[in-house]
Each structure stands twice: as structure tokens, then as C-alpha cells.
Design an enzyme around this catalytic site. Structure first.
Site, PDB file in Angstrom:
ATOM      1  N   ARG A 113       0.861  -1.193   0.000  1.00 41.42           N
ATOM      2  CA  ARG A 113       0.000   0.000   0.000  1.00 41.42           C
ATOM      3  C   ARG A 113       0.892   1.236   0.000  1.00 41.42           C
ATOM      4  NH1 ARG A 113      -2.576   3.064   4.831  1.00 41.42           N
ATOM      5  NH2 ARG A 113      -3.634   4.644   3.600  1.00 41.42           N
ATOM      6  N   HIS A 157      -3.031  11.095   0.858  1.00 39.22           N
ATOM      7  CA  HIS A 157      -2.439  10.880   2.191  1.00 39.22           C
ATOM      8  C   HIS A 157      -1.875  12.232   2.640  1.00 39.22           C
ATOM      9  CE1 HIS A 157      -0.899   7.458   4.892  1.00 39.22           C
ATOM     10  NE2 HIS A 157      -0.548   8.584   5.504  1.00 39.22           N
ATOM     11  N   GLU A 200      -7.315   8.642   6.649  1.00 33.17           N
ATOM     12  CA  GLU A 200      -7.467   9.264   7.973  1.00 33.17           C
ATOM     13  C   GLU A 200      -8.024  10.688   7.933  1.00 33.17           C
ATOM     14  OE1 GLU A 200      -4.070   8.757  10.486  1.00 33.17           O
ATOM     15  OE2 GLU A 200      -4.213   6.582  10.420  1.00 33.17           O
ATOM     16  N   ASN A 328      -7.132   1.805   9.736  1.00 30.50           N
ATOM     17  CA  ASN A 328      -5.809   2.013  10.326  1.00 30.50           C
ATOM     18  C   ASN A 328      -5.990   1.870  11.833  1.00 30.50           C
ATOM     19  OD1 ASN A 328      -5.192   2.688   7.716  1.00 30.50           O
ATOM     20  ND2 ASN A 328      -4.647   4.805   8.145  1.00 30.50           N
ATOM     21  N   TYR A 330      -4.491   1.536  15.681  1.00 35.74           N
ATOM     22  CA  TYR A 330      -3.375   1.740  16.600  1.00 35.74           C
ATOM     23  C   TYR A 330      -3.840   1.607  18.049  1.00 35.74           C
ATOM     24  CZ  TYR A 330      -0.625   3.217  12.565  1.00 35.74           C
ATOM     25  OH  TYR A 330       0.046   3.238  11.371  1.00 35.74           O
ATOM     26  N   GLU A 388      -3.408  -0.143   8.118  1.00 30.71           N
ATOM     27  CA  GLU A 388      -2.200   0.234   8.867  1.00 30.71           C
ATOM     28  C   GLU A 388      -2.269  -0.369  10.263  1.00 30.71           C
ATOM     29  OE1 GLU A 388      -1.032   4.343   9.311  1.00 30.71           O
ATOM     30  OE2 GLU A 388      -1.563   4.786   7.227  1.00 30.71           O
TER      31      GLU A 388
END
Ligand code: NOJ
Length: 482
Positions: A113, A157, A200, A328, A330, A388
Site C-alpha cells: 500500500r 495521504h 485518515e 488504520n 493503533y 495500517e
């Protein structure tokens, strides 16, 4: 929008059989169920990849007709980034992309990606395309395909062309993005089957125009911020439609979103339901609006007079069906059942909550399971990818020159263990992209935070595999947690 999900259906069926209202528990938790066999194998065909983005790795900031992005301007302002570092050179992947493709190949990765830099393609944001910019991405795609690696392309991005008047404050930027997305998809979709529109949302809206930390560094009032958020999701929706209209048939379109993920404080039916409600409501400005094609009543009530101005047709475009949802993932948030209007309460993290080398990256491996489960249970998409997941470390070369990043391996192993649970429960998670292939420009943190499987010596630009690269190679080879 309330669907009867696989899980709810199973629980209802079990309750009907038992003649009582059975608690919603998954087969993996059923009393007496045997533990999952080791090793924790993923389904056949599970896609293993790595992720990067243009501004963070490419460098070559003024080469071959590339226009400036707002991040070029911003990083050159004094005091904005760690030690004043910029992405001017970064990993120089613009020139070293063949070497980087070999890093992927050495891992055994099946997919990569990466993002396309909008100002490389349209230096002015709109208008005349720069053929040299497109040619670079054609070279990257061809190199990947020659090495048996599938390209997954992100179209935005955060590196917005500086030339676009008003940036995301302007509604015109949404249309400009759709035009750019259509152009790239038309030119690359003979070789690229998966496109992600936007990466995001909160990072280039709230962080950029409300908190003022990210480029362009503004602190605007709520009404303007809500309008900017609306332009961002409108850009996504218009781009989905434009890509479908211009790309080769069968092209898969999705996004890569860092939704806030709520873990139930205790895995019981009431807290699980509360966590799902929190997830839907706390993401109302972005993912929920995209998946449902509307703002929730609570979001509109909360924003009140500052609610975004919505034109006829906007919400239909925003809610354009997607082929996949990219997440994504985290840090975790925690929610519990509560007698509040929303039926949930978000828990504050205690000061002692552990985190990795970035203070925002709290460790909560179960978050990756709940990310998949909430999205699947609420909206039932055909496919989910983890677009991610990864962490920074204080990576240092030891006397032998090696980087023994056992902290990163610990982090990843635990997150993958919980991702395995989602796959084992038949949630439609199809792939995982590790952030990141190599150390790169971490925005405000410059080169001070290293997320890579490969260490980059930013003086020589040499790439050196860390322990985590060997670990990920073993994961991919075994299609299992290692
Ligand atoms: C999310 C962003 O998409 C990426 O650009 C960033 O480097 C990683 N998180 C780590 O912070």
C-alpha cells in the site's frame, strides 16, 4: 441502520433453541470450547503487506515537475517539526523504489500500500496533468507486478496541492480531488485493482484546521471545521463515483480510516453493545456518515447551528457503496454501558496506561479485533482490510550493527493474535498492511520516530532489516502468528 448481524442471528437462534434469552457469546468463548490450535493460522489467501505514503518516503520534492503541497510549505516554516526536518529527501524512494520493492519481496509480502502524490500528478491541483509524475507511479506499479506484489493505491495521504485556493475550506477541493482520482484510476486501473480514496479524515481536517498542529496549521471555529469535515467526506464520495465511472470494470474502491475504536470494558453483552454504540456515534462525522450516507441525529443535535451545510445529493454521494473498508488501527478507546442518552460512557485512560515510543500510541491489542467486529456487525461490508498497524521504537544499532526491536515484535505479535480471533470468528478481514515497510518522515516527529521493519540510516539512506523484518517474514511464510 440496524441489520441482524451474523452474530446476533446466531445468538437469536441459540436462544430460540434453548427457549431462553441466551447471552451473546461467540463460539470461541463458549464454556468448554477447546482452545484455538497453535500456531494461530490465518485463512488461506489472507493478504500480507506493508504500507507507506508519498510525502513520508519519496523525497524528490521538486523533481520532474512536482508541484508544492501544503506539507512542503508547512515543514519549511520554523519550529513546526522535530529539528525542523522535512520530507524533501525522506527515504529517497523516488529514486530507490526498486530497492524498496526488493525489501517487500524479501519479506514475502503479497501486497504494497503506497500513496500517489496529488501535486506530482496535478502540480496546480487541477488543470494540466504532469506526465512525468504519472510515469513515476507507472514505474513503481510495473516493478511491483514484475515481483509478484499487488499494488494497493491510496489517492490522498494529506499532501494537498498548495495551489488549490482555500485548501479544504473550499468545496471546490472536493470536486478537484474527484477529478484527480478519476484521472489516476483511469491511467492505472489496467494494473491496479484496489484504490483507497482518502487516508485518515481527522488528521487533515481537525488536526489541520481546528487544533492547528498539522498543515496548514489553522485554528478555525467549529462551523468552519464541520464544513471542512463535510468537504472531506464529500471528496471521498465524489471520488468513489468518479473512479467507478473512469476505471476498468472490477476495480475495487475503499478508503483507509482511523476510526476511534471502542473496546468494551468487560466483554459482556451490555458493554459490547455500548462499545458498538460509542463506535457508531463517536465516528459520526466520518466513517458512520460514509457507511450510512447520513449524519446521525446526535451529531446534528450536537453541532446545532454549527452543523455543516449540505447540498442536495451530497449525502448520496458520500454514502456511495464501497468494495472494502480499510482500517488504520493503533490505540484503543474504552467504553461501558451507561444510563446516558447514547447508552454508553467513554472511559478515561488512567495515567499509568502503557504506551509505545509515541505518547499517543497506547497499547491495547484487542482493539484490532473490535475494529473489525464493530464495522462488520454494523455495516456488513464485503471485505475489511487492516490498512495500517505498527509502532515506533527507540531503535538503535547494536555493536554488531543489528537492530533487535523486541518491543515492536511484542506489539505486533499481540495485535495479530487478536486479529486472528476476528478471522477465526469468520469476520470478513481479508488482509493486513504493516506500517511501515521502512523508517520514514513521521510528520511533526520528523525522523525522530521510527516505525519501519527496516532501519534507515538517514545520512546514507542505507536500509537495514530489523529483527521485526525477520519476524514478519516468518508470519507471512507460515500465514500464522509467529
Ligand atoms: C497514520 C498515518 O496514516 C501515517 O501517515 C503515520 O505515519 C502513521 N499513522 C503513524 O503515526
Amino acid at each position: 441502520m440496524k441489520h441482524l448481524t451474523r452474530r446476533q442471528f446466531a445468538a437469536a437462534a441459540a436462544a430460540a433453541v434453548a427457549g431462553a434469552s441466551a447471552p451473546k457469546i461467540s463460539p470461541a468463548q463458549a464454556p468448554g470450547a477447546p482452545p484455538a490450535p497453535l500456531p494461530l493460522k490465518f485463512p488461506a489467501g489472507f493478504l500480507w503487506g506493508c504500507a507507506t505514503s508519498a510525502y513520508q518516503i519519496e523525497g524528490a520534492a521538486t523533481e520532474d515537475g512536482r508541484g508544492a503541497s501544503i506539507w512542503d510549505t508547512y515543514t519549511h516554516l520554523p519550529g513546526k517539526t522535530f529539528k525542523g526536518e522535512t520530507g524533501d529527501v525522506a527515504d529517497d524512494s523516488y529514486h530507490r523504489y526498486k530497492e524498496d520493492v526488493q525489501l517487500l519481496k524479501d519479506l514475502g509480502a503479497a501486497a504494497y500500500r503506497f500513496s500517489v502524490s496529488w501535486p506530482r500528478i496535478f502540480p496546480e491541483g487541477t488543470g494540466k496533468a504532469n506526465s512525468q509524475g504519472l510515469a513515476y507511479y507507472e514505474r513503481v506499479v510495473d516493478e511491483l507486478l514484475e515481483n509478484g506484489i499487488a499494488p494497493y493505491v491510496t489517492l490522498f495521504h494529506w499532501d494537498l496541492p498548495e495551489a488549490l485556493p482555500g485548501g479544504w475550506r473550499s468545496r471546490g477541493t472536493a470536486q478537484a480531488f474527484a477529478d484527480y482520482a478519476a484521472f489516476v484510476a483511469k491511467r492505472l486501473s489496467d494494473r491496479v485493482q484496489h484504490f483507497m480514496t482518502i487516508n485518515e479524515f481527522v488528521c487533515f481536517t481537525d488536526l489541520s484546521y481546528k487544533i492547528g498542529l498539522f498543515a496548514p496549521g489553522l485554528k478555525l471555529p467549529a462551523a468552519e471545521v464541520n464544513q471542512i469535515r463535510h468537504h472531506a467526506i464529500l471528496a471521498h464520495g465524489l471520488a468513489v463515483q468518479a473512479i467507478r465511472a473512469s476505471a476498468k470494470g472490477g476495480t475495487q474502491v475503499g478508503l483507509a480510516e482511523n476510526a476511534k475504536i471502542y473496546v468494551p470494558v468487560i466483554e459482556t453483552a451490555e458493554h459490547v453493545e455500548a462499545a458498538q454504540r460509542a463506535f457508531r456515534e463517536e465516528n459520526a462525522a466520518f466513517l458512520t456518515a460514509v457507511m450510512e450516507g447520513k449524519y446521525t441525529d446526535a451529531y446534528l443535535a450536537h453541532t446545532g447551528a454549527d452543523a455543516p451545510k449540505v447540498h442536495a445529493g451530497d449525502m448520496a454521494a458520500i454514502g456511495s457503496p464501497l468494495d472494502f473498508v480499510g482500517l488504520n488501527v493503533y490505540q484503543p478507546e474504552y467504553a461501558r454501558a451507561a444510563a446516558s442518552p447514547g447508552g454508553y460512557r467513554v472511559e478515561r485512560r488512567p495515567a499509568s496506561f502503557p504506551h509505545m515510543a509515541s505518547p499517543w500510541l497506547f497499547i491495547g491489542p484487542e482493539v484490532i479485533y473490535w475494529a473489525v467486529r464493530h464495522v462488520a456487525d454494523l455495516w456488513n461490508p464485503a471485505a475489511i482490510y487492516i490498512t495500517e498497524n505498527g509502532c515506533p521504537g527507540e531503535d538503535r544499532r547494536d555493536a554488531a550493527g543489528d537492530i533487535e526491536d523486541t518491543d515492536r515484535v511484542m506489539f505486533l505479535r499481540n495485535y495479530l493474535t487478536h486479529l486472528h480471533r476476528a478471522a477465526a470468528e469468520n469476520y470478513p478481514v481479508r488482509g493486513y498492511f504493516l506500517w511501515s515497510l521502512l523508517d520514514n518522515f513521521e510528520w511533526l516527529d520528523g525522523f525522530g520516530k521510527r516505525f519501519g521493519l527496516h532501519y534507515v540510516d538517514f545520512k546514507t539512506l542505507q536500509r537495514i532489516p530489523k529483527l521485526s523484518a525477520s519476524w514478519y517474514r516468518a508470519v507471512i511464510a507460515g500465514n500464522a502468528v509467529a
